[in-house]
Design a protein around this motif. Structure first.
Motif, PDB file in Angstrom:
ATOM      1  N   ARG A 227      39.951  56.064 -32.185  1.00 39.47           N
ATOM      2  CA  ARG A 227      41.194  53.839 -32.526  1.00 39.47           C
ATOM      3  C   ARG A 227      39.691  53.141 -34.030  1.00 39.47           C
ATOM      4  NH1 ARG A 227      43.918  50.993 -28.567  1.00 39.47           N
ATOM      5  NH2 ARG A 227      42.854  48.942 -28.677  1.00 39.47           N
ATOM      6  N   THR A 228      40.186  52.455 -34.204  1.00 39.03           N
ATOM      7  CA  THR A 228      40.236  52.333 -35.568  1.00 39.03           C
ATOM      8  C   THR A 228      40.750  50.428 -35.341  1.00 39.03           C
ATOM      9  OG1 THR A 228      40.248  54.002 -37.382  1.00 39.03           O
ATOM     10  CG2 THR A 228      40.547  51.736 -37.516  1.00 39.03           C
ATOM     11  N   THR A 229      38.945  49.691 -35.364  1.00 42.42           N
ATOM     12  CA  THR A 229      39.051  48.172 -34.815  1.00 42.42           C
ATOM     13  C   THR A 229      39.459  47.407 -35.699  1.00 42.42           C
ATOM     14  OG1 THR A 229      37.123  48.243 -34.116  1.00 42.42           O
ATOM     15  CG2 THR A 229      38.465  48.567 -32.513  1.00 42.42           C
ATOM     16  N   TYR A 230      38.385  47.778 -36.907  1.00 42.23           N
ATOM     17  CA  TYR A 230      39.014  47.139 -38.524  1.00 42.23           C
ATOM     18  C   TYR A 230      39.022  47.929 -39.695  1.00 42.23           C
ATOM     19  CZ  TYR A 230      37.184  43.598 -42.096  1.00 42.23           C
ATOM     20  OH  TYR A 230      36.673  43.283 -42.981  1.00 42.23           O
ATOM     21  N   VAL A 231      39.775  48.104 -40.361  1.00 45.14           N
ATOM     22  CA  VAL A 231      39.825  48.760 -41.706  1.00 45.14           C
ATOM     23  C   VAL A 231      40.421  47.799 -42.705  1.00 45.14           C
ATOM     24  CG1 VAL A 231      42.146  49.133 -41.248  1.00 45.14           C
ATOM     25  CG2 VAL A 231      41.026  50.494 -42.588  1.00 45.14           C
ATOM     26  N   SER A 232      39.503  47.717 -44.025  1.00 48.93           N
ATOM     27  CA  SER A 232      40.060  47.123 -45.401  1.00 48.93           C
ATOM     28  C   SER A 232      39.882  47.841 -46.564  1.00 48.93           C
ATOM     29  CB  SER A 232      39.263  45.350 -45.521  1.00 48.93           C
ATOM     30  OG  SER A 232      37.520  46.090 -45.301  1.00 48.93           O
ATOM     31  N   ASP A 233      40.299  47.311 -47.514  1.00 51.67           N
ATOM     32  CA  ASP A 233      39.994  47.968 -48.590  1.00 51.67           C
ATOM     33  C   ASP A 233      38.591  49.121 -48.776  1.00 51.67           C
ATOM     34  OD1 ASP A 233      42.510  47.833 -49.687  1.00 51.67           O
ATOM     35  OD2 ASP A 233      42.232  45.892 -50.853  1.00 51.67           O
ATOM     36  N   THR A 234      37.351  48.684 -47.966  1.00 50.45           N
ATOM     37  CA  THR A 234      36.084  48.169 -49.013  1.00 50.45           C
ATOM     38  C   THR A 234      35.475  49.042 -47.518  1.00 50.45           C
ATOM     39  OG1 THR A 234      35.449  46.162 -48.096  1.00 50.45           O
ATOM     40  CG2 THR A 234      36.274  47.602 -50.197  1.00 50.45           C
ATOM     41  N   LEU A 235      35.855  48.935 -45.852  1.00 51.44           N
ATOM     42  CA  LEU A 235      35.108  49.593 -44.920  1.00 51.44           C
ATOM     43  C   LEU A 235      36.633  49.319 -43.517  1.00 51.44           C
ATOM     44  CD1 LEU A 235      31.820  48.750 -43.827  1.00 51.44           C
ATOM     45  CD2 LEU A 235      33.199  46.186 -42.774  1.00 51.44           C
ATOM     46  N   ARG A 236      35.426  50.327 -43.020  1.00 49.18           N
ATOM     47  CA  ARG A 236      36.306  50.781 -41.272  1.00 49.18           C
ATOM     48  C   ARG A 236      35.206  51.035 -40.361  1.00 49.18           C
ATOM     49  NH1 ARG A 236      38.071  56.182 -39.294  1.00 49.18           N
ATOM     50  NH2 ARG A 236      37.044  57.447 -41.566  1.00 49.18           N
ATOM     51  N   ILE A 237      35.672  50.318 -39.293  1.00 50.35           N
ATOM     52  CA  ILE A 237      35.140  50.385 -37.584  1.00 50.35           C
ATOM     53  C   ILE A 237      36.248  51.181 -36.784  1.00 50.35           C
ATOM     54  CG2 ILE A 237      34.320  49.185 -35.975  1.00 50.35           C
ATOM     55  CD1 ILE A 237      33.759  47.424 -37.552  1.00 50.35           C
ATOM     56  N   SER A 238      35.666  52.591 -36.360  1.00 48.28           N
ATOM     57  CA  SER A 238      36.302  53.950 -35.655  1.00 48.28           C
ATOM     58  C   SER A 238      35.186  54.075 -34.084  1.00 48.28           C
ATOM     59  CB  SER A 238      36.796  55.182 -36.203  1.00 48.28           C
ATOM     60  OG  SER A 238      37.532  54.555 -36.956  1.00 48.28           O
ATOM     61  N   ARG A 239      36.445  54.305 -32.806  1.00 48.60           N
ATOM     62  CA  ARG A 239      35.942  54.789 -32.306  1.00 48.60           C
ATOM     63  C   ARG A 239      36.371  56.184 -31.505  1.00 48.60           C
ATOM     64  NH1 ARG A 239      34.970  49.066 -32.161  1.00 48.60           N
ATOM     65  NH2 ARG A 239      32.596  48.567 -30.434  1.00 48.60           N
ATOM     66  N   PRO A 240      35.660  56.854 -30.911  1.00 47.79           N
ATOM     67  CA  PRO A 240      36.385  57.578 -30.277  1.00 47.79           C
ATOM     68  C   PRO A 240      37.227  57.838 -28.991  1.00 47.79           C
ATOM     69  CG  PRO A 240      34.190  58.280 -30.403  1.00 47.79           C
ATOM     70  CD  PRO A 240      34.237  57.114 -31.102  1.00 47.79           C
ATOM     71  N   VAL A 241      37.980  57.667 -28.817  1.00 43.65           N
ATOM     72  CA  VAL A 241      38.754  57.353 -27.070  1.00 43.65           C
ATOM     73  C   VAL A 241      38.689  59.211 -26.452  1.00 43.65           C
ATOM     74  CG1 VAL A 241      40.039  56.440 -25.844  1.00 43.65           C
ATOM     75  CG2 VAL A 241      39.695  55.038 -28.202  1.00 43.65           C
ATOM     76  N   LEU A 242      37.770  59.259 -25.355  1.00 40.07           N
ATOM     77  CA  LEU A 242      37.404  59.857 -24.712  1.00 40.07           C
ATOM     78  C   LEU A 242      37.894  60.364 -23.654  1.00 40.07           C
ATOM     79  CD1 LEU A 242      34.426  61.617 -26.307  1.00 40.07           C
ATOM     80  CD2 LEU A 242      36.886  61.659 -26.900  1.00 40.07           C
ATOM     81  N   GLU A 243      38.972  61.803 -22.814  1.00 46.76           N
ATOM     82  CA  GLU A 243      39.036  61.237 -21.333  1.00 46.76           C
ATOM     83  C   GLU A 243      38.500  62.149 -20.307  1.00 46.76           C
ATOM     84  OE1 GLU A 243      42.694  60.205 -20.368  1.00 46.76           O
ATOM     85  OE2 GLU A 243      43.246  59.568 -22.389  1.00 46.76           O
ATOM     86  N   GLY A 244      38.400  61.266 -19.301  1.00 42.79           N
ATOM     87  CA  GLY A 244      37.050  61.115 -18.273  1.00 42.79           C
ATOM     88  C   GLY A 244      36.107  61.299 -19.146  1.00 42.79           C
ATOM     89  N   VAL A 245      35.325  60.799 -19.975  1.00 39.07           N
ATOM     90  CA  VAL A 245      33.939  60.559 -20.563  1.00 39.07           C
ATOM     91  C   VAL A 245      33.348  58.942 -19.835  1.00 39.07           C
ATOM     92  CG1 VAL A 245      32.771  61.197 -21.918  1.00 39.07           C
ATOM     93  CG2 VAL A 245      34.224  62.320 -22.145  1.00 39.07           C
ATOM     94  N   ALA A 246      32.003  59.318 -19.385  1.00 40.80           N
ATOM     95  CA  ALA A 246      31.632  57.488 -19.584  1.00 40.80           C
ATOM     96  C   ALA A 246      30.556  57.378 -19.988  1.00 40.80           C
ATOM     97  CB  ALA A 246      30.841  57.839 -17.858  1.00 40.80           C
ATOM     98  N   ASN A 247      30.785  56.284 -20.026  1.00 38.30           N
ATOM     99  CA  ASN A 247      29.681  55.224 -21.295  1.00 38.30           C
ATOM    100  C   ASN A 247      30.342  56.315 -23.166  1.00 38.30           C
ATOM    101  OD1 ASN A 247      28.692  53.958 -19.341  1.00 38.30           O
ATOM    102  ND2 ASN A 247      27.260  55.533 -18.507  1.00 38.30           N
ATOM    103  N   ALA A 248      31.097  56.335 -23.384  1.00 39.95           N
ATOM    104  CA  ALA A 248      31.735  56.760 -24.437  1.00 39.95           C
ATOM    105  C   ALA A 248      31.839  55.681 -25.328  1.00 39.95           C
ATOM    106  CB  ALA A 248      33.238  57.947 -24.427  1.00 39.95           C
ATOM    107  N   ASP A 249      30.468  55.311 -26.030  1.00 41.52           N
ATOM    108  CA  ASP A 249      30.965  54.185 -26.267  1.00 41.52           C
ATOM    109  C   ASP A 249      30.154  54.257 -28.089  1.00 41.52           C
ATOM    110  OD1 ASP A 249      28.430  54.225 -26.065  1.00 41.52           O
ATOM    111  OD2 ASP A 249      27.806  51.996 -24.298  1.00 41.52           O
ATOM    112  N   ALA A 250      30.579  55.015 -28.303  1.00 43.56           N
ATOM    113  CA  ALA A 250      29.987  55.699 -29.320  1.00 43.56           C
ATOM    114  C   ALA A 250      30.427  54.596 -30.972  1.00 43.56           C
ATOM    115  CB  ALA A 250      29.984  57.276 -30.322  1.00 43.56           C
ATOM    116  N   VAL A 251      30.141  53.953 -31.929  1.00 43.76           N
ATOM    117  CA  VAL A 251      30.681  52.556 -33.309  1.00 43.76           C
ATOM    118  C   VAL A 251      30.277  53.733 -34.874  1.00 43.76           C
ATOM    119  CG1 VAL A 251      31.482  50.829 -33.391  1.00 43.76           C
ATOM    120  CG2 VAL A 251      31.196  51.038 -31.547  1.00 43.76           C
ATOM    121  N   PHE A 252      31.267  54.252 -35.472  1.00 44.18           N
ATOM    122  CA  PHE A 252      30.845  54.512 -36.507  1.00 44.18           C
ATOM    123  C   PHE A 252      31.550  54.242 -37.534  1.00 44.18           C
ATOM    124  CE2 PHE A 252      31.301  58.645 -33.387  1.00 44.18           C
ATOM    125  CZ  PHE A 252      30.233  58.759 -33.990  1.00 44.18           C
ATOM    126  N   VAL A 253      31.056  53.232 -38.520  1.00 40.01           N
ATOM    127  CA  VAL A 253      31.424  52.223 -39.767  1.00 40.01           C
ATOM    128  C   VAL A 253      31.157  53.192 -41.104  1.00 40.01           C
ATOM    129  CG1 VAL A 253      30.838  50.462 -40.868  1.00 40.01           C
ATOM    130  CG2 VAL A 253      30.072  50.241 -38.713  1.00 40.01           C
TER     131      VAL A 253
END
Length: 257
Positions: A227-253
């Motif tokens: 799931r990408t919540t921000y994308v521009s010509d220079t930057l992207r913010i994305s998160r994995p969305v996992l089934e059945g996984v608690a506290n899966a709150d990783a963020v990658f820029v």
């Protein structure tokens, strides 16, 4: 705070904006090498399994998730460093705008693939309708360096995971700046490795159909969402969305290369 502020100002985006080469700039909630989707899929495959023992150096207690324990052991291993982490996304189409044609003619201009000079549409780069069978690709590359160990010189390898990518249709609740795709893990391998000159059997062992192996653990565990919540010509913010996984709150820029 800064990530949330950017997400609140996210410009309109589509899956087409994800195509390109991206270098990891920041990892929150996971270590940089676990930006590889293989590790998301393994965490999903092992959901519900717990560790009977603690991993003190990784702050993992008995009863925590098995995947966290395994990753904790890996994190505490000595003698290795993580270098550049890169994602390459290509061939991804938008559920609304379709696919773009990226061919160049003899003069270096983008072409629609028309060969005859008399055809009037040559040079058109408009998106085409995207059939449901369109599949893009994602390649995750993690540079791994193993330091001087037992008299062996420093070794490097690029741990590479390949996945197929499909665009997911937006739901009414999705903002226009949010893009979600589904990845299907295919293979994991060590490429451009100096390890092969010392331990060739090890490199062969690291070439395996990781997607099929994940499916043996749990059906559809080789499928993960990004799931990408921000994308521009220079930057992207994305998160994995996992089934059945608690506290899966990783963020990658990522920054675009």
């Amino acid at each position: 705070m800064l990530i949330r502020r950017l997400e609140s100002l996210a410009p309109d985006a589509s899956a087409l904006d994800l195509n390109g080469e991206w270098r990891l700039a920041l990892a929150l909630g996971e270590t940089p090498y676990r930006s590889s989707p293989f590790f998301w899929a393994f965490r999903q495959a092992a959901a519900g399994a717990t560790t009977p023992v603690a991993v003190p150096g990784a702050e993992v207690a008995a009863g925590d998730s098995l995947a966290s324990a395994i990753y904790g052991v890996t994190d505490t291993l000595p003698f290795y460093d993580i270098g550049n982490v890169v994602q390459r996304i290509s061939g991804l189409c938008s559920d609304v705008d379709g696919c773009k044609i990226e061919e160049e003619d003899d003069e270096g201009f983008t072409s629609d693939g028309v060969q005859a000079a008399s055809e009037p549409n040559d040079g058109n780069n408009s998106p085409l309708p995207s059939p449901s069978t369109d599949v893009g690709s994602l390649e995750s590359v993690v540079q791994l360096t193993i330091g001087r160990l037992f008299g062996i010189s420093t070794m490097e390898s690029q741990m590479t995971t390949a996945a197929e990518v499909r665009t997911l249709a937006r739901t009414p609740s999705d903002r226009s700046g949010v893009v979600e795709v589904e990845l299907q893990i295919q293979t994991t391998a060590a490429k451009q490795s100096t390890i092969a000159s010392v331990l060739p059997a090890l490199e062969d062992a690291l070439k395996f159909p990781s997607g099929a192996a994940l499916e043996l653990i749990k059906k559809r565990s080789s499928f993960v969402r990004l799931r990408t919540t921000y994308v521009s010509d220079t930057l992207r913010i994305s998160r994995p969305v996992l089934e059945g996984v608690a506290n899966a709150d990783a963020v990658f820029v990522y920054s675009r290369m």
